[in-house]
Design a protein around this motif. Structure first.
Motif, PDB file in Angstrom:
ATOM      1  N   GLU A   1       0.662   6.354  -7.218  1.00  0.00           N
ATOM      2  CA  GLU A   1      -0.427   7.274  -7.538  1.00  0.00           C
ATOM      3  C   GLU A   1       0.043   8.725  -7.493  1.00  0.00           C
TER       4      GLU A   1
ATOM      5  N   GLY B   1       2.416   9.783 -10.453  1.00  0.00           N
ATOM      6  CA  GLY B   1       1.970   9.359 -11.774  1.00  0.00           C
ATOM      7  C   GLY B   1       2.234  10.347 -12.883  1.00  0.00           C
TER       8      GLY B   1
ATOM      9  N   SER C   1       5.177   1.607  -9.416  1.00  0.00           N
ATOM     10  CA  SER C   1       4.149   0.567  -9.564  1.00  0.00           C
ATOM     11  C   SER C   1       4.784  -0.805  -9.732  1.00  0.00           C
TER      12      SER C   1
ATOM     13  N   ARG D   1       5.476  -1.922  -6.270  1.00  0.00           N
ATOM     14  CA  ARG D   1       4.196  -2.312  -5.652  1.00  0.00           C
ATOM     15  C   ARG D   1       3.796  -3.719  -6.070  1.00  0.00           C
TER      16      ARG D   1
ATOM     17  N   GLY E   1       5.836   7.281 -11.217  1.00  0.00           N
ATOM     18  CA  GLY E   1       4.738   6.444 -10.732  1.00  0.00           C
ATOM     19  C   GLY E   1       4.763   5.060 -11.333  1.00  0.00           C
TER      20      GLY E   1
ATOM     21  N   ALA F   1       1.905   1.742  -3.436  1.00  0.00           N
ATOM     22  CA  ALA F   1       0.745   2.141  -4.233  1.00  0.00           C
ATOM     23  C   ALA F   1       0.474   3.636  -4.083  1.00  0.00           C
ATOM     24  N   ILE F   2       0.630   4.144  -2.882  1.00  0.00           N
ATOM     25  CA  ILE F   2       0.438   5.585  -2.642  1.00  0.00           C
ATOM     26  C   ILE F   2       1.458   6.390  -3.439  1.00  0.00           C
TER      27      ILE F   2
ATOM     28  N   GLU G   1       0.820  -1.206   0.000  1.00  0.00           N
ATOM     29  CA  GLU G   1       0.000   0.000   0.000  1.00  0.00           C
ATOM     30  C   GLU G   1       0.859   1.263   0.000  1.00  0.00           C
TER      31      GLU G   1
END
Length: 465
Positions: A177, A180, A203, A206, A199, A173-174, A170
């Protein structure tokens, strides 16, 4: 504990045991004979074996093999051990008999002596509970000890490692985002390549963590079935019919985890392939984490003479001689942990292959390495996330400068003017110290308008698939 001793007896004779110790003769023999290093049998394995003793006592009482009073004494003593109230009473080293027999007897003896204390009997009296006849009833070390490794590993992975991996996933993931829209230069062979976004780069981290977590979760399906009930070689000799199924059901109740009985005890007792597989998935997680840690410390290298695309939290001074130096210490700690886990896996693989016929005699090593790997990875992921990942930020100015100077932005011109002309633009720009647009115009290969239309870093970074 004083130097005073008491005399204990076992099938081989008498042994002097520390007067207040709750262990007995067989544990003391192991202490005397295997004083090898300081690596003790992991506490989570002890706690898991205690849960097995609880489950076995309940099933044995149900079949009339021990009395309800004996069952209560065993269950209460084992519960106290499983809850960590007697950890100091389990001093044995990992480097002992390959079956784990002495650790199994350590549990049996401590439970027996706790029952003796409760009943007002002398330590070592084996009254009202005998270590073998009652605590070890319907079991052998050969099925109980590996079952304890299964229980401890599933518990540690399910309740500690997987939640930590979810939080790390997570955290990335933050970042993916939030970053990005930051276009940066990609790198292959450690050389400039075409653009992507920061980003997109995050990813990948992630999804590496998410995929590793799923692999580990899948591997648990192979170690949820337990060898308990196979006794010595898998036949279930000296255990009542149905013991294995009932004991697994009791362990479900005690642990809240979906343990079952293995359909073929011969397979899970003669080999420990399921444990080797789970260790292998931990190794794969370590491989992913090492790649991620290396990526981050490369992107953060600097702050002035490196890539310097990421700012990492400044947690502690980095040098005893160079003032103001700050190092990527979380990456370094993670790298060491991952390297250690990869080594632990190699030992487990060799140990798994080292069994003979109906038994593997590397059980303590397998359990020790597996549980150590889980602990190392869990703790390292927590520190990595909290002390670095959550606080790292992009160096937007440096990233933008590198994008503007990159020669690989010439790549989308290839379909327009051909590979050879595009290559000449890049080489000419590099040799003359020009930007790509100036080089392209000097060579007369494209117009200014066409260059601006085709060479768009943000469009290049947009995912095509």
């Amino acid at each position: 504990m004083t130097n005073a001793t008491r005399t204990e007896h076992d099938s081989m004779g008498t042994v002097q045991v520390p007067e207040q110790a709750l262990w007995g003769a067989q544990t003391q023999r192991s202490l005397n004979n295997f004083a090898i290093a300081e690596d003790r049998v992991p506490t989570p394995l002890i706690h898991a074996l205690a849960r097995i003793k609880q489950a076995a006592a309940i099933v044995n009482a149900r079949h009339g093999l021990i009395s309800s009073d004996q069952c209560s004494l065993i269950v209460d003593a084992a519960a106290a051990i499983a809850e960590g109230h007697h950890d100091a009473q389990f001093p044995l080293r990992v480097w002992q008999t390959g079956s784990g027999t002495q650790t199994n007897m350590n549990l049996n003896e401590v439970i027996s002596n706790l029952a003796s204390l409760h009943a007002g009997e002398a330590l070592g009296s084996h009254r009202p509970i005998h270590p073998n006849d009652h605590v070890n009833r319907s079991q052998s070390t050969n099925d109980a000890f590996p079952a304890a490794i299964h229980v401890a590993a599933v518990d540690a992975i399910s309740r500690r490692l997987q939640p930590e991996l979810q939080q790390l996933n997570e955290a990335f993931a933050i970042k993916a985002e939030a970053w990005g829209s930051i276009v940066k230069i990609g790198r292959t062979h450690l050389q400039d390549a075409v653009p992507l976004t920061l980003g997109q780069e995050a990813s990948a981290w992630r999804d590496q963590i998410g995929t590793a977590a799923r692999r580990i979760d899948t591997s648990l399906q192979e170690i949820l079935p337990l060898p308990l009930g196979g006794t010595a070689v898998g036949t279930g000799l000296n255990a009542p019919r149905g013991f294995s199924v009932e004991a697994a059901a009791e362990l479900q109740q005690l642990t809240g985890l979906p343990f079952t009985t293995a359909p073929n005890k011969f397979a899970v007792m003669a080999s420990h392939d399921g444990l080797v597989n789970t260790m292998g998935q931990l190794r794969l997680l370590a491989v992913s984490l090492l790649k991620i840690a290396n990526d981050i410390r490369l992107l953060a290298c600097g702050p002035r003479a490196g890539l310097a695309e990421l700012h990492l939290p400044e947690n502690e001074p980095g040098s005893s001689i160079m003032p103001g130096k700050v190092n990527p210490t979380q990456c370094e700690a993670m790298a060491m942990v991952c390297t250690q886990v990869i080594g632990l896996d190699a030992a487990v693989a060799m140990a798994g292959a080292g069994g003979h016929l109906q038994m593997n005699v590397y059980k303590p090593l397998i359990g020790f390495n597996l549980l150590q790997a889980i602990t190392l990875l869990t703790d390292a992921c927590h520190c990595f996330r909290v002390a670095m990942v959550e606080g790292m930020e992009p160096n937007r100015a440096r990233i933008q400068r590198d994008v503007e100077q990159s020669l690989m932005l010439v790549t989308p011109l290839t379909p327009v003017i051909g590979y050879d002309k595009a290559s000449r633009i890049a080489k000419y720009a590099h040799d003359q110290g020009l930007d790509l647009k100036s080089a392209a115009l000097d060579l007369g290969y494209v117009s200014a308008e066409e260059f601006d239309r085709v060479v768009d870093p943000a469009a290049m970074a947009a995912q095509q698939g």
